[in-house]
Design a protein around this motif. Structure first.
Motif, PDB file in Angstrom:
ATOM      1  N   THR A  78       0.871  -1.324   0.017  1.00 16.55           N
ATOM      2  CA  THR A  78       0.091   0.041  -0.144  1.00 16.55           C
ATOM      3  C   THR A  78       0.761   1.390  -0.039  1.00 16.55           C
ATOM      4  OG1 THR A  78      -1.814  -1.026   1.288  1.00 16.55           O
ATOM      5  CG2 THR A  78      -1.959   1.273   1.188  1.00 16.55           C
ATOM      6  N   ALA A  79       1.973   1.301   0.834  1.00 17.14           N
ATOM      7  CA  ALA A  79       2.895   2.277   0.796  1.00 17.14           C
ATOM      8  C   ALA A  79       3.258   2.659  -0.485  1.00 17.14           C
ATOM      9  CB  ALA A  79       3.971   2.277   1.826  1.00 17.14           C
ATOM     10  N   TYR A  80       3.880   1.736  -1.137  1.00 16.44           N
ATOM     11  CA  TYR A  80       4.513   1.630  -2.612  1.00 16.44           C
ATOM     12  C   TYR A  80       3.412   2.323  -3.772  1.00 16.44           C
ATOM     13  CZ  TYR A  80       9.043  -0.099  -1.942  1.00 16.44           C
ATOM     14  OH  TYR A  80      10.201  -0.299  -1.298  1.00 16.44           O
ATOM     15  N   SER A 127      -7.868  11.585 -11.095  1.00 20.15           N
ATOM     16  CA  SER A 127      -6.618  11.983 -11.461  1.00 20.15           C
ATOM     17  C   SER A 127      -5.827  10.820 -12.191  1.00 20.15           C
ATOM     18  CB  SER A 127      -5.625  12.352 -10.361  1.00 20.15           C
ATOM     19  OG  SER A 127      -4.207  12.431 -10.698  1.00 20.15           O
ATOM     20  N   PRO A 128      -5.353  11.236 -13.388  1.00 23.56           N
ATOM     21  CA  PRO A 128      -4.676  10.240 -14.213  1.00 23.56           C
ATOM     22  C   PRO A 128      -3.524   9.488 -13.477  1.00 23.56           C
ATOM     23  CG  PRO A 128      -4.054  12.272 -15.201  1.00 23.56           C
ATOM     24  CD  PRO A 128      -5.053  12.645 -14.311  1.00 23.56           C
ATOM     25  N   ALA A 129      -2.976  10.106 -12.276  1.00 18.13           N
ATOM     26  CA  ALA A 129      -1.834   9.689 -11.573  1.00 18.13           C
ATOM     27  C   ALA A 129      -2.151   8.457 -10.927  1.00 18.13           C
ATOM     28  CB  ALA A 129      -1.362  10.810 -10.442  1.00 18.13           C
ATOM     29  N   LEU A 130      -3.535   8.133 -10.600  1.00 21.47           N
ATOM     30  CA  LEU A 130      -3.955   6.780  -9.986  1.00 21.47           C
ATOM     31  C   LEU A 130      -3.433   5.745 -10.782  1.00 21.47           C
ATOM     32  CD1 LEU A 130      -7.616   7.331  -9.146  1.00 21.47           C
ATOM     33  CD2 LEU A 130      -5.480   7.975  -7.597  1.00 21.47           C
ATOM     34  N   LYS A 131      -3.172   5.599 -12.086  1.00 22.41           N
ATOM     35  CA  LYS A 131      -2.697   4.731 -13.007  1.00 22.41           C
ATOM     36  C   LYS A 131      -1.017   4.105 -12.606  1.00 22.41           C
ATOM     37  CE  LYS A 131      -4.750   3.242 -16.389  1.00 22.41           C
ATOM     38  NZ  LYS A 131      -5.463   2.162 -16.612  1.00 22.41           N
ATOM     39  N   ALA A 132      -0.549   5.034 -12.089  1.00 23.83           N
ATOM     40  CA  ALA A 132       0.712   4.817 -11.688  1.00 23.83           C
ATOM     41  C   ALA A 132       0.983   3.495 -10.924  1.00 23.83           C
ATOM     42  CB  ALA A 132       1.442   6.044 -10.791  1.00 23.83           C
ATOM     43  N   MET A 133       0.047   3.273 -10.070  1.00 17.89           N
ATOM     44  CA  MET A 133       0.117   1.728  -9.445  1.00 17.89           C
ATOM     45  C   MET A 133       0.345   0.618 -10.398  1.00 17.89           C
ATOM     46  SD  MET A 133      -3.095   2.121  -6.734  1.00 17.89           S
ATOM     47  CE  MET A 133      -4.388   2.138  -7.817  1.00 17.89           C
TER      48      MET A 133
END
Length: 548
Positions: A152-154, A369-375
Motif C-alpha cells: 500500500t505504501a509503494y 486524476s490520471p496519476a492513479l494509474k501509476a500503481m
C-alpha cells in the motif's frame, strides 16, 4: 532550502518542561567535596539541581545521538532503553555536553543531566526540534495494519510521485527513499524517532512535499512516533501477530498500540469490514477524526447499479487476477469506470490498491486524476515476485515476505486461485524470526500444512535464539501426517533442495510445481547473534539455480 540542524540546551529544557517530561536538570560540580547518603551512594551536595533554563550555561548542541560511540564535542546523548552506565566511559574526553536519561549519571560524567520521566518521549520531541520540525513542511501519511502496509505504501508513493513530479518520500520495511527516486534497504519498519526526523529533514531538503511511511505496532509501543501527527492515517486490517513476551503480551495490547494512530491523525482511512473495525471507527468518532472507508467487491458488472460497500470500492474483473474497475460517481450522479491492471498479482493487492486510492484522495488528489494509474507499474523486489525455471516450464517459484498466518493464507489463496485448475504440487520454504513473535510459528504451520505437499524449514533472522530450536518448534506443530516436512538449516541449501524436488516431480509426473520461499525476500543478510551475516537472498538463489 536546507536547514542546518540546531538545538540549544536551554531550548531543550523548555521543550521538556512544556511536555511535562522534565524532572530536573543536574549540573555537576566536580570541585565540591563528595559525601555519601544513608545507603552509601556517592552524592555531590554542590551539584546544581534546577528546572530553570536560565540557570544553566547555554550550549548549542553539535549533534544528537543514542549511540555513545558517536558522541561529539558539545553533543547530546539519549540514554534510552537498555543503556548501561559503563557506556559513558570516555564521554567526557569526547566532549559530551549533556545527556537525557531517566536516572542521573553524575558519578559517571561531568556532562549536564536532563532527567526525564520517559527517555523515548524526550528523544522524539527533541529530535523533531533539532531537525527543525520537518513534519510541518510535509503531508505525512502513516499506514498501519497486520498485512499490506508495504505494498500500500509503494502504491501510494507511486500515485503521489506521478501527481507531484516525484516529490514523495517513502519509509517502509523494505526500503527508505528520501528523494522520491533513490531507494536504500531499511532496517526497521518504522525508524527510531531520532532517525525518523533526521530522514524527514533529508526529505524536506530534497524538495519532497509528501511522506508515506509504514507505522508498526512497535512504533507506538516504544514511542518511535511520539508527538507526530499524521495528516492521513490508514488502518488496513488486523489479525494476531507480534504476540510474544518481548513484543506484545496479548492481541489486545497489539491492537491497542495500533489504534493509537487514530488519535494522532487528522484524517483516517479504514478497511471496511475489517475485524474490530467498528472499534477503530469509534476511536475516530471520539477524536473527531473524519473517516473514509475502502473495500473490494467481486461485482464487476459496471452497467448494473449497485450499492457501494465503502467510500472507495474497487470491483474485481477477474478474481485471482490483479485487474479491477474503479467506479466513481460525479456531482451529476453520472458514474465513470477506470480499469486497472496491476503488475503485482493477488486479490489482496487489489485491496491494497483500494487503500492507496482512498489515502491519496484523503490527501487531496482527485479521484479522476490520471496519476492513479501509476500503481499499475509498481513492482517490489522480493514481494510476490515470480520466477520461471529455465529447464522446465512446469516449475515456478514465488518469493514473498509472508511471515504469519494471515499473509501465508493470502499467499496460498492466490496460488489456488491462479493455478488450482492445474492441481499444483506446492513446496513451502520458510523459517520464523527468533526471540520474538512465537505466534507466527504456529500461524505459518496452521495456514500451510493442509494445503502444501512439502514443508522445508530453514533459518531466518534471530538474535540469540538458536535457529535449530526455532525449526524444531515449528516442526513439532505439524499434525498433518501426509505432509513431507524436513529441516535444512542453511537457507541456500533449503531452497536448492526445494527446487531439486520440484524438478524431479515435474519430470516424473508432468504436473505444475510451485515453490514458495517466504520471509526474506531480496534481503542479502540473515540476522544471527545480533549480526547481519551475508546471504545471497531468496531472489538471488532462485534466479541463479533456475538459470542452470
Amino acid at each position: 532550502m536546507n536547514t542546518a540542524p540546531h538545538l540549544s540546551l536551554r531550548h531543550a529544557i523548555e521543550v521538556l518542561r512544556s511536555a511535562h517530561l522534565l524532572h530536573e536538570v543536574i549540573v555537576p560540580d566536580r570541585t565540591a567535596e563528595q559525601t555519601e547518603d544513608v545507603e552509601g551512594r556517592v552524592m555531590d551536595s554542590a551539584d546544581l539541581w534546577t528546572c530553570d533554563p536560565a540557570a544553566v550555561p547555554d550550549v548549542e548542541f553539535s549533534s544528537i545521538t543514542y549511540d555513545s560511540r558517536r558522541i561529539t564535542r558539545d553533543g547530546l546523548l539519549f540514554c534510552k532503553g537498555g543503556f548501561r552506565p559503563e557506556y559513558l566511559a570516555g564521554a567526557d574526553e569526547a566532549g559530551l555536553a549533556a545527556y537525557v536519561s531517566t536516572t542521573p549519571y553524575t558519578t559517571r560524567t561531568q556532562a549536564i543531566g536532563l532527567i526525564v520521566s520517559d527517555d523515548k518521549e524526550a528523544m522524539a520531541l527533541l529530535a523533531a526540534e533539532y531537525y527543525g520540525r520537518p513534519q510541518d513542511a510535509l503531508t505525512v501519511i502513516g499506514i498501519t495494519g497486520t498485512k499490506g502496509k508495504t505494498t500500500t505504501a509503494y502504491f501510494t508513493q507511486a500515485i503521489l510521485n506521478a501527481a507531484t513530479g516525484t516529490k514523495c518520500a517513502l519509509f517502509s520495511s523494505v526500503d527508505n527513499c528520501t528523494d522520491g527516486r533513490t531507494y536504500e534497504e531499511s532496517d526497521l519498519t518504522t525508524p527510531e524517532s531520532l532517525d525518523l526526523f533526521r530522514m524527514m529533514r533529508q526529505a524536506v531538503d530534497a524538495g519532497m512535499e509528501y511522506l508515506v511511511m509504514e507505522v508498526s505496532s512497535q512504533a507506538y509501543k516504544v514511542k518511535r512516533v511520539f508527538g507526530l501527527t499524521f495528516d492521513v492515517a490508514a488502518f488496513l486490517n488486523i489479525s494476531p501477530d507480534h504476540v510474544s513476551p518481548i513484543e506484545h503480551p496479548t492481541f489486545e495490547d497489539y491492537f491497542w498500540c495500533k489504534r493509537q494512530i487514530v488519535r494522532n491523525a487528522r484524517r483516517l482511512v479504514l478497511g471496511a469490514g475489517m475485524i474490530h473495525g467498528d472499534v477503530v471507527a469509534q476511536d475516530a468518532a471520539a477524536c473527531g477524526v473524519p473517516c473514509t472507508t475502502f473495500a473490494v467487491t467481486a461485482d464487476a458488472d459496471t452497467d448494473t447499479p449497485r450499492t457501494q460497500h465503502a467510500d472507495v470500492t474497487l470491483a474485481l474483473t477477474h478474481p485471482g487476477l490483479p485487474e479491477f474497475d474503479y467506479i466513481t460517481t460525479g456531482t451529476d450522479n453520472a458514474t465513470a469506470s477506470t480499469h486497472f491492471d496491476l503488475s503485482m498479482p493477488g486479490d489482496f493487492n487489489v485491496a491494497n490498491a483500494a487503500a492507496a486510492i482512498a489515502i491519496v484522495e484523503a490527501a487531496g488528489i482527485s479521484k479522476d486524476s490520471p496519476a492513479l494509474k501509476a500503481m499499475e507499474d509498481v513492482r517490489i523486489s522480493g514481494r510476490m515476485e515470480l520466477f520461471q525455471d529455465s529447464t522446465d516450464p512446469n516449475v515456478i517459484a514465488y518469493v514473498d515476505y509472508a511471515h504469519n498466518f494471515a499473509s501465508v493464507t493470502a499467499l496460498l489463496d492466490f496460488i489456488y486461485e491462479r493455478y488450482g485448475s492445474r492441481n499444483p504440487r506446492i513446496t513451502l520454504v520458510t523459517g520464523s524470526a527468533g526471540n520474538k513473535a512465537a505466534d507466527r510459528r504456529r500461524g505459518i504451520i496452521a495456514a500451510a500444512q493442509d494445503r502444501i505437499a512439502r514443508l522445508v524449514l530453514t533459518s531466518e533472522d534471530t538474535d540469540t535464539e538458536p535457529m535449530r530450536a526455532i525449526m524444531d518448534d515449528m516442526d513439532s506443530r505439524v499434525t498433518n501426517t501426509h505432509l513431507i516436512h524436513d529441516e535444512i538449516e542453511d537457507r541456500t541449501s533449503a531452497i536448492e533442495s526445494a527446487i531439486a524436488g520440484a524438478r524431479a516431480d515435474a519430470k516424473t509426473n508432468g504436473r505444475l510445481n510451485v515453490i514458495l520461499a517466504i520471509g526474506k525476500g531480496r534481503e542479502k543478510w540473515i540476522k544471527y547473534h545480533n549480526k547481519h551475516v551475508p546471504y545471497e537472498s531468496d531472489t538471488g538463489v532462485i534466479a541463479r539455480v533456475f538459470a542452470q
